[in-house]
Design an enzyme around this catalytic site. Structure first.
Site: not given
Ligand code: GRF
Length: 239
Positions: A32, A108, A111, A125, A127, A154, A161, A163
């Site tokens: 991402n 990951m 927080l 974020n 998800h 999303s 909370e 997600d």
């Molecule tokens: C993605 O699936 C995102 O939705 C989740 O963690 C993953 C991260 O993937 N929060 P990357 O490190 O961006 O490849």
């Protein structure tokens, strides 16, 4: 750190035309992050990434920052005795750079509420599910096990909370009868790479803001998440 609205106010003392400054937080692969770097490079998102911060020194995604010449900062969770001390160090790192927006991209760590409140409305974020369905981990396996007909990703504002913050945009994908976790995850990830840069673009353009915990899009409160397919069909020009 200033909100988008403040940033663009003539009274704020900032240059309203300057790009949105981002800090991207990662823990792993960083695909991402890569999609955001690429969208900025293509001129689709008026933003700059001031730094990429990882809580893991070995996060493969740090290589994307290196390749793009973006400063890399490691705040190694293992180097701190507790979550509170780690989050204090993270806050110091962030506040030193004063980004407009914090972008969690596969970060990951859960927080704490104090940390989240410090950046509420300025932290987003992504998800891998159509929230509120399947918060937490293993979303693709759970969607398959539930027999879901569709799945997706999303983008949401972060609240204490996990997600659970207001969802801005859904990117839907079909679940096919022959899908396994890998094929479904790949389809969702391709959507993630479209929807996350788009949301950042909207914030950079001042089209998306957060006021008192409510997202506003084009001046109207979002009563439900936007839908990427509908946006594309309606606007044509959106990426
Ligand atoms: C993605 O699936 C995102 O939705 C989740 O963690 C993953 C991260 O993937 N929060 P990357 O490190 O961006 O490849």
């Amino acid at each position: 750190m200033s909100s988008s609205a403040e940033r663009r106010s003539p009274d704020s003392g900032t240059d309203g035309d300057r790009p949105l400054s981002l800090l991207v937080l990662i823990s792993g692969r960083g695909s991402n992050l890569r999609s955001i770097i690429d969208a900025i490079a293509r001129g689709e998102v008026a933003a700059t990434i001031g730094a990429v911060v990882s809580d893991r020194p070995d996060a493969p995604g740090l290589a994307h920052a290196r390749d793009a010449g973006i400063p890399r900062i490691v705040v190694d969770r293992k180097a701190y005795p507790s979550r509170d001390v780690f989050e204090s160090a993270l806050r110091a790192t962030i506040d030193e750079r004063r980004p407009d927006l914090l972008v969690l991209a596969g970060f990951m760590r859960v927080l704490g509420a104090g940390f989240v409140r410090a950046y509420e409305g300025r932290m987003i974020n992504i998800h891998p599910s159509l929230l509120p369905a399947f918060p937490g981990l293993d979303t693709h396996a759970r969607a398959l096990a539930a027999g879901a007909g569709e799945h997706g990703a999303s983008v949401h504002y972060v609240t204490p909370e996990v997600d659970g913050g207001p969802v801005i945009l859904h990117g839907r994908v079909p679940v096919r009868p022959d899908d396994d976790i890998d094929s479904l995850a790949a389809r969702v990830l391709a959507q993630e790479h479209r929807i996350y840069p788009l949301v950042i673009r909207w914030i950079a353009e001042g089209r998306l803001t957060s006021r008192d915990g409510t997202p506003y899009f084009d001046g109207r409160p979002l009563s439900k998440p936007l839908d990427y397919a509908e946006i594309r069909a309606g606007a044509g020009a959106e990426p």
